[in-house]
Write a protein that holds these residues in place. Structure first.
Motif, PDB file in Angstrom:
ATOM      1  N   LEU A  20       0.828  -1.188   0.000  1.00  0.00           N
ATOM      2  CA  LEU A  20       0.000   0.000   0.000  1.00  0.00           C
ATOM      3  C   LEU A  20       0.869   1.246   0.000  1.00  0.00           C
ATOM      4  CD1 LEU A  20      -2.695  -0.954   2.670  1.00  0.00           C
ATOM      5  CD2 LEU A  20      -2.637  -1.496   0.222  1.00  0.00           C
ATOM      6  N   SER A  21       0.383   2.295  -0.643  1.00  0.00           N
ATOM      7  CA  SER A  21       1.095   3.563  -0.695  1.00  0.00           C
ATOM      8  C   SER A  21       0.228   4.676  -0.129  1.00  0.00           C
ATOM      9  CB  SER A  21       1.483   3.910  -2.138  1.00  0.00           C
ATOM     10  OG  SER A  21       2.339   2.948  -2.694  1.00  0.00           O
ATOM     11  N   CYS A  22       0.858   5.589   0.568  1.00  0.00           N
ATOM     12  CA  CYS A  22       0.204   6.787   1.080  1.00  0.00           C
ATOM     13  C   CYS A  22       1.015   7.976   0.599  1.00  0.00           C
ATOM     14  CB  CYS A  22       0.129   6.754   2.600  1.00  0.00           C
ATOM     15  SG  CYS A  22      -0.486   8.273   3.356  1.00  0.00           S
ATOM     16  N   ALA A  23       0.475   8.694  -0.363  1.00  0.00           N
ATOM     17  CA  ALA A  23       1.186   9.818  -0.961  1.00  0.00           C
ATOM     18  C   ALA A  23       0.686  11.135  -0.378  1.00  0.00           C
ATOM     19  CB  ALA A  23       1.001   9.808  -2.474  1.00  0.00           C
ATOM     20  N   ALA A  24       1.604  11.963   0.076  1.00  0.00           N
ATOM     21  CA  ALA A  24       1.274  13.270   0.628  1.00  0.00           C
ATOM     22  C   ALA A  24       1.368  14.345  -0.442  1.00  0.00           C
ATOM     23  CB  ALA A  24       2.205  13.607   1.784  1.00  0.00           C
ATOM     24  N   ALA A  49       0.364   0.258  12.022  1.00  0.00           N
ATOM     25  CA  ALA A  49       1.783   0.593  12.031  1.00  0.00           C
ATOM     26  C   ALA A  49       1.945   2.097  11.939  1.00  0.00           C
ATOM     27  CB  ALA A  49       2.521  -0.090  10.876  1.00  0.00           C
ATOM     28  N   VAL A  50       3.068   2.596  12.431  1.00  0.00           N
ATOM     29  CA  VAL A  50       3.322   4.029  12.413  1.00  0.00           C
ATOM     30  C   VAL A  50       4.803   4.283  12.191  1.00  0.00           C
ATOM     31  CG1 VAL A  50       3.594   4.147  14.935  1.00  0.00           C
ATOM     32  CG2 VAL A  50       2.970   6.206  13.659  1.00  0.00           C
ATOM     33  N   VAL A  51       5.103   5.357  11.491  1.00  0.00           N
ATOM     34  CA  VAL A  51       6.472   5.825  11.342  1.00  0.00           C
ATOM     35  C   VAL A  51       6.536   7.250  11.860  1.00  0.00           C
ATOM     36  CG1 VAL A  51       6.100   6.505   8.924  1.00  0.00           C
ATOM     37  CG2 VAL A  51       8.423   6.178   9.781  1.00  0.00           C
ATOM     38  N   ILE A  69       6.327  -1.025   7.650  1.00  0.00           N
ATOM     39  CA  ILE A  69       6.050   0.345   7.240  1.00  0.00           C
ATOM     40  C   ILE A  69       7.374   1.014   6.888  1.00  0.00           C
ATOM     41  CG2 ILE A  69       6.122   1.256   9.609  1.00  0.00           C
ATOM     42  CD1 ILE A  69       3.870   3.213   8.736  1.00  0.00           C
ATOM     43  N   SER A  70       7.365   1.782   5.831  1.00  0.00           N
ATOM     44  CA  SER A  70       8.573   2.467   5.399  1.00  0.00           C
ATOM     45  C   SER A  70       8.215   3.812   4.785  1.00  0.00           C
ATOM     46  CB  SER A  70       9.366   1.618   4.400  1.00  0.00           C
ATOM     47  OG  SER A  70       8.610   1.383   3.221  1.00  0.00           O
ATOM     48  N   ARG A  71       9.235   4.629   4.566  1.00  0.00           N
ATOM     49  CA  ARG A  71       9.009   5.978   4.055  1.00  0.00           C
ATOM     50  C   ARG A  71      10.044   6.317   3.005  1.00  0.00           C
ATOM     51  NH1 ARG A  71       9.685   9.858   8.741  1.00  0.00           N
ATOM     52  NH2 ARG A  71      11.902   9.662   8.168  1.00  0.00           N
ATOM     53  N   ALA A  74      11.922  11.295  -0.677  1.00  0.00           N
ATOM     54  CA  ALA A  74      12.002  11.921  -1.991  1.00  0.00           C
ATOM     55  C   ALA A  74      10.674  11.867  -2.722  1.00  0.00           C
ATOM     56  CB  ALA A  74      13.095  11.268  -2.823  1.00  0.00           C
ATOM     57  N   LYS A  75       9.904  10.816  -2.472  1.00  0.00           N
ATOM     58  CA  LYS A  75       8.611  10.653  -3.124  1.00  0.00           C
ATOM     59  C   LYS A  75       7.449  11.110  -2.249  1.00  0.00           C
ATOM     60  CE  LYS A  75      10.019   6.813  -6.081  1.00  0.00           C
ATOM     61  NZ  LYS A  75       9.755   5.409  -6.481  1.00  0.00           N
ATOM     62  N   ASN A  76       7.759  11.583  -1.041  1.00  0.00           N
ATOM     63  CA  ASN A  76       6.733  12.018  -0.092  1.00  0.00           C
ATOM     64  C   ASN A  76       5.667  10.947   0.098  1.00  0.00           C
ATOM     65  OD1 ASN A  76       7.782  14.668   0.480  1.00  0.00           O
ATOM     66  ND2 ASN A  76       7.126  15.262  -1.592  1.00  0.00           N
ATOM     67  N   THR A  77       6.123   9.727   0.270  1.00  0.00           N
ATOM     68  CA  THR A  77       5.230   8.584   0.325  1.00  0.00           C
ATOM     69  C   THR A  77       5.612   7.642   1.455  1.00  0.00           C
ATOM     70  OG1 THR A  77       4.829   8.694  -2.063  1.00  0.00           O
ATOM     71  CG2 THR A  77       4.313   6.617  -0.965  1.00  0.00           C
ATOM     72  N   VAL A  78       4.599   7.142   2.147  1.00  0.00           N
ATOM     73  CA  VAL A  78       4.764   6.097   3.144  1.00  0.00           C
ATOM     74  C   VAL A  78       4.140   4.820   2.598  1.00  0.00           C
ATOM     75  CG1 VAL A  78       4.059   5.289   5.432  1.00  0.00           C
ATOM     76  CG2 VAL A  78       4.914   7.606   5.134  1.00  0.00           C
ATOM     77  N   TYR A  79       4.826   3.712   2.804  1.00  0.00           N
ATOM     78  CA  TYR A  79       4.376   2.429   2.290  1.00  0.00           C
ATOM     79  C   TYR A  79       4.036   1.477   3.429  1.00  0.00           C
ATOM     80  CZ  TYR A  79       6.719   4.131  -1.919  1.00  0.00           C
ATOM     81  OH  TYR A  79       7.125   4.888  -3.000  1.00  0.00           O
TER      82      TYR A  79
END
Length: 121
Positions: A20-24, A49-51, A69-71, A74-79
């Motif tokens: 899953l991707s979370c783009a800001a 999960a949290v970063v 969970i990772s971040r 450069a892409k302003n995205t959390v996975y």
């Protein structure tokens, strides 16, 4: 406006994987925390999960060893990398960003609209 947009949900078989991707809309580092939450039918929404801004991560016991969970700054995205998926992982997964001045200060919360993950054969 601050926006968080999830993507990557879908139908997978038990034992399969999904990311899953979370783009800001802006810098992902503008948030003190970015977390993944999920809500299954008939159940309470739970933190998965949290970063944290500094890079530390945490996750609930039920997904430890399976989810990561990772971040990518450069892409302003959390996975959220999900492996060894189980039917009980089926839920709508939401991304939430938090901003606060300190631990006791009121927190600003920003929620994505969610993405559905279905684990079924």
């Amino acid at each position: 406006q601050v926006q968080l947009v999830e993507s990557g949900g879908g139908l997978v078989q038990p034992g399969g994987s999904l990311r899953l991707s979370c783009a800001a809309s802006g810098s992902i580092l503008s948030f003190n925390t970015v977390g993944w939450h999920r809500q299954a039918p008939g159940k309470q929404r739970e933190l998965v999960a949290v970063v944290f801004r500094g890079g530390a991560t945490n996750c609930v016991d039920s997904v430890k060893g399976r989810f990561t969970i990772s971040r990518d700054n450069a892409k302003n995205t959390v996975y959220l990398q999900m492996n060894s998926l189980k039917p009980e992982d089926t839920a709508v997964y939401y991304c939430k960003g938090e901003r606060y001045s300190d631990y006791l200060a009121p927190r600003e919360e920003y929620w994505g609209k969610g993405t559905l993950v279905t684990v079924s054969s």
